[in-house]
Design a protein around this motif. Structure first.
Motif, PDB file in Angstrom:
ATOM      1  N   GLN A 194     -10.008 -33.118  -7.259  1.00 21.87           N
ATOM      2  CA  GLN A 194      -8.755 -32.900  -6.490  1.00 21.87           C
ATOM      3  C   GLN A 194      -7.574 -32.676  -7.482  1.00 21.87           C
ATOM      4  OE1 GLN A 194      -8.271 -32.141  -3.059  1.00 21.87           O
ATOM      5  NE2 GLN A 194      -6.257 -31.410  -3.744  1.00 21.87           N
ATOM      6  N   MET A 197      -7.850 -29.854  -9.616  1.00 21.02           N
ATOM      7  CA  MET A 197      -7.429 -28.571  -8.498  1.00 21.02           C
ATOM      8  C   MET A 197      -6.083 -28.441  -8.625  1.00 21.02           C
ATOM      9  SD  MET A 197      -8.568 -27.618  -4.693  1.00 21.02           S
ATOM     10  CE  MET A 197     -10.306 -28.093  -4.834  1.00 21.02           C
ATOM     11  N   ASP A 198      -5.371 -29.340  -8.329  1.00 21.59           N
ATOM     12  CA  ASP A 198      -3.780 -29.373  -7.992  1.00 21.59           C
ATOM     13  C   ASP A 198      -3.049 -29.037  -9.415  1.00 21.59           C
ATOM     14  OD1 ASP A 198      -4.072 -30.285  -5.496  1.00 21.59           O
ATOM     15  OD2 ASP A 198      -3.862 -32.470  -5.784  1.00 21.59           O
ATOM     16  N   LEU A 201      -3.829 -25.255  -9.860  1.00 16.58           N
ATOM     17  CA  LEU A 201      -2.940 -24.225  -8.974  1.00 16.58           C
ATOM     18  C   LEU A 201      -1.529 -24.382  -9.250  1.00 16.58           C
ATOM     19  CD1 LEU A 201      -4.951 -24.852  -5.541  1.00 16.58           C
ATOM     20  CD2 LEU A 201      -5.289 -23.101  -7.329  1.00 16.58           C
ATOM     21  N   THR A 205       0.761 -21.363 -10.699  1.00 18.15           N
ATOM     22  CA  THR A 205       1.975 -20.907  -9.969  1.00 18.15           C
ATOM     23  C   THR A 205       3.099 -20.852 -10.913  1.00 18.15           C
ATOM     24  OG1 THR A 205       0.998 -22.087  -8.129  1.00 18.15           O
ATOM     25  CG2 THR A 205       3.300 -21.384  -7.983  1.00 18.15           C
ATOM     26  N   LYS A 232     -15.844 -25.614  -6.069  1.00 21.46           N
ATOM     27  CA  LYS A 232     -14.533 -25.845  -5.272  1.00 21.46           C
ATOM     28  C   LYS A 232     -13.458 -25.382  -6.087  1.00 21.46           C
ATOM     29  CE  LYS A 232     -15.722 -28.712  -1.197  1.00 21.46           C
ATOM     30  NZ  LYS A 232     -15.553 -29.948  -0.671  1.00 21.46           N
ATOM     31  N   LYS A 235     -13.304 -21.887  -6.800  1.00 23.60           N
ATOM     32  CA  LYS A 235     -13.066 -21.209  -5.473  1.00 23.60           C
ATOM     33  C   LYS A 235     -11.293 -21.020  -5.116  1.00 23.60           C
ATOM     34  CE  LYS A 235     -14.574 -21.205  -0.738  1.00 23.60           C
ATOM     35  NZ  LYS A 235     -15.304 -21.892   0.271  1.00 23.60           N
ATOM     36  N   ALA A 236     -10.878 -22.141  -5.363  1.00 23.45           N
ATOM     37  CA  ALA A 236      -9.470 -22.315  -5.350  1.00 23.45           C
ATOM     38  C   ALA A 236      -8.837 -21.246  -6.280  1.00 23.45           C
ATOM     39  CB  ALA A 236      -9.076 -23.741  -5.709  1.00 23.45           C
ATOM     40  N   THR A 238      -9.748 -18.793  -7.408  1.00 26.55           N
ATOM     41  CA  THR A 238     -10.158 -17.157  -7.174  1.00 26.55           C
ATOM     42  C   THR A 238      -9.047 -17.016  -5.720  1.00 26.55           C
ATOM     43  OG1 THR A 238     -12.117 -17.859  -7.678  1.00 26.55           O
ATOM     44  CG2 THR A 238     -11.920 -15.741  -6.317  1.00 26.55           C
ATOM     45  N   MET A 239      -8.930 -17.977  -4.718  1.00 25.40           N
ATOM     46  CA  MET A 239      -8.209 -17.732  -3.622  1.00 25.40           C
ATOM     47  C   MET A 239      -6.679 -17.514  -3.994  1.00 25.40           C
ATOM     48  SD  MET A 239      -9.952 -20.662  -1.233  1.00 25.40           S
ATOM     49  CE  MET A 239      -9.143 -20.126   0.475  1.00 25.40           C
ATOM     50  N   MET A 240      -6.487 -17.904  -5.277  1.00 22.80           N
ATOM     51  CA  MET A 240      -5.093 -17.487  -5.542  1.00 22.80           C
ATOM     52  C   MET A 240      -4.834 -16.063  -5.989  1.00 22.80           C
ATOM     53  SD  MET A 240      -2.802 -20.310  -7.465  1.00 22.80           S
ATOM     54  CE  MET A 240      -1.210 -20.443  -7.236  1.00 22.80           C
TER      55      MET A 240
END
Lengths: 296, 124
Positions: A194, A197-198, A201, A205, A232, A235-236, A238-240
């Motif tokens: 987590q 991931m944070d 991302l 950003t 996961k 995937k995160a 990619t979703m961005m």
């Protein structure tokens, strides 16, 4: 006044008298006890500093006794004594004293008071007994408070260390224009994944980057849980609308994953960071050709 | 670039773009996607772009509705790109383990439209 209250007042008078008239002697005896204790750490603290802390603590206790309350540490009279003990506990914790070494600081006062009471009331057993009872009770209360403060300080230190380690464990670095890299070292559990991931991302950003390389060369071992966490994370990204490249996928990791029946799905992977960076640069050129970004 | 606005749903170069407002409710989301699905039924559409740039709500119920709505568009066989998702939203969706296999993602609407056009050329 009933007998019990009268007895308690008498005990208090004995201790109050002791702290009022014999503070210097108490300090001397207390220092002697601390100096001869096995837990003395002259490598961590000087005798002068220890003496100063002991003196301030004694002054604080004297104030509490003057205020007329020796049982209830939450009473306003104990404010100074508590503040002094808190300072001592924090200092000892920061210097690296153990819990028992810290406890010895305050509990050695018990021995000092006992010695003095024996000297003063050798001919009055009743007063001696009463004095010992109350001084023991007082030091026990203060000892527990000191220990609580010490534990709180240690908890705060551990919490700070965890957050520092967490920040160090997920360092997102910009290694090229529009390319970030995050090296993962150690184990990857759900809370670490987590954090990763944070961090990824947030990094994407903030820098408005296109690609992030997740280098897993330093990951201790890959099992199905770790692979699932990695998937996961990718995937995160990619979703961005960004691209994720997993580098450092060694032959050992590939074999382990194949044996476990796992794969990285559609994730771009590379055996080394160097190859990962090459893939990133190729992707940047592709994005540029598509008109999705400025020149690389 | 030709624009045809219909509330939150617009049509840009043959691509239907649906903008999801910042604090949309589950009911509002269902209604918005119903409108998209109806237009897909009646209009020749290259692809759908869902603009999530403004969406801040990450409630599980809303995320589940979103997942369901995206699947409905895919069932209708129209390529779908999700644009401008914010980190908080992404984390919530990842934890819900939604299936993203047939979805495209882009940083913003312009890129999503280009992506959908490239994809349609590729499949033509």
């Amino acid at each position: 006044m009933n007998t019990s209250t009268q007895g308690h007042t008498d005990q208090m008078l004995i201790i109050a008298d002791l702290f009022n008239k014999e503070q210097e002697v108490i300090l001397k005896l207390w220092m002697l006890q601390q100096m001869k204790a096995n837990s003395l750490r002259s490598d961590l603290i000087s005798q002068e500093e220890m003496q100063q802390m002991s003196l301030e603590t004694l002054q604080g206790i004297s104030k509490a006794i003057e205020a007329g309350n020796m049982d209830d540490i939450s009473a306003p009279g104990f404010k100074t004594a508590k503040a002094n003990l808190q300072q001592v506990s924090e200092r000892y914790a920061l210097l690296g004293f153990s819990p028992s070494e810290t406890a010895t600081f305050i509990f050695s006062l018990k021995e000092a008071l006992l010695n003095l009471l024996q000297q003063k009331y050798s001919d009055n057993t009743e007063a001696l007994f009463a004095g010992i009872m109350l001084s023991n009770k007082l030091v026990d209360i203060l000892g527990l408070y000191t220990f609580e403060c010490f534990a709180d300080t240690q908890k705060a230190m551990i919490s700070e260390q965890i957050s520092a380690m967490s920040a160090m464990s997920t360092p997102v670095m910009q290694i090229w224009k529009d390319v970030l890299m995050i090296p993962i070292v150690g184990t990857v559990d759900s809370s670490r994944s987590q954090e990763i991931m944070d961090a990824m991302l947030e990094g994407l950003t903030h820098t408005d980057s296109e690609i992030i390389i997740l280098d897993i060369q330093g990951v201790a071992s890959i099992d199905s849980a770790v692979a699932n966490h990695l998937l996961k994370i990718t995937k995160a990204v990619t979703m961005m609308g960004c691209h994720c490249i997993v580098s450092g996928v060694t032959s050992h990791v590939a074999q382990a994953m194949a044996n476990l029946g796992l794969d990285l799905g559609r994730v771009n992977s590379a055996p080394t960071l160097r190859k990962g960076l090459r893939m990133a640069l190729a992707t940047l050129h592709e994005l540029q050709a598509q008109g999705n970004m400025d020149a690389v | 670039m030709s624009l045809e606005h219909d509330g939150l749903v617009s049509r840009i170069q043959g691509v239907l773009v649906a903008a999801i407002p910042a604090n949309i409710s589950s009911d509002g989301l269902i209604s918005l996607f119903e409108s998209v699905l109806q237009r897909l039924e009646t209009e020749e559409t290259l692809a759908v772009v869902i603009n999530m740039q403004q969406l801040k709500v990450t409630e599980t119920a809303l995320m589940q509705t979103l997942d369901k709505a995206l699947r409905m568009i895919q069932i209708m066989g129209v390529p779908t790109s999700v644009a401008g998702m914010q980190p908080g939203l992404i984390t919530a969706l990842v934890h819900l383990d939604i299936n993203t296999d047939n979805l495209y993602f882009a940083k913003d609407v312009q890129r999503a439209i280009r992506q959908m056009q490239r994809s349609s050329q590729h499949h033509a």
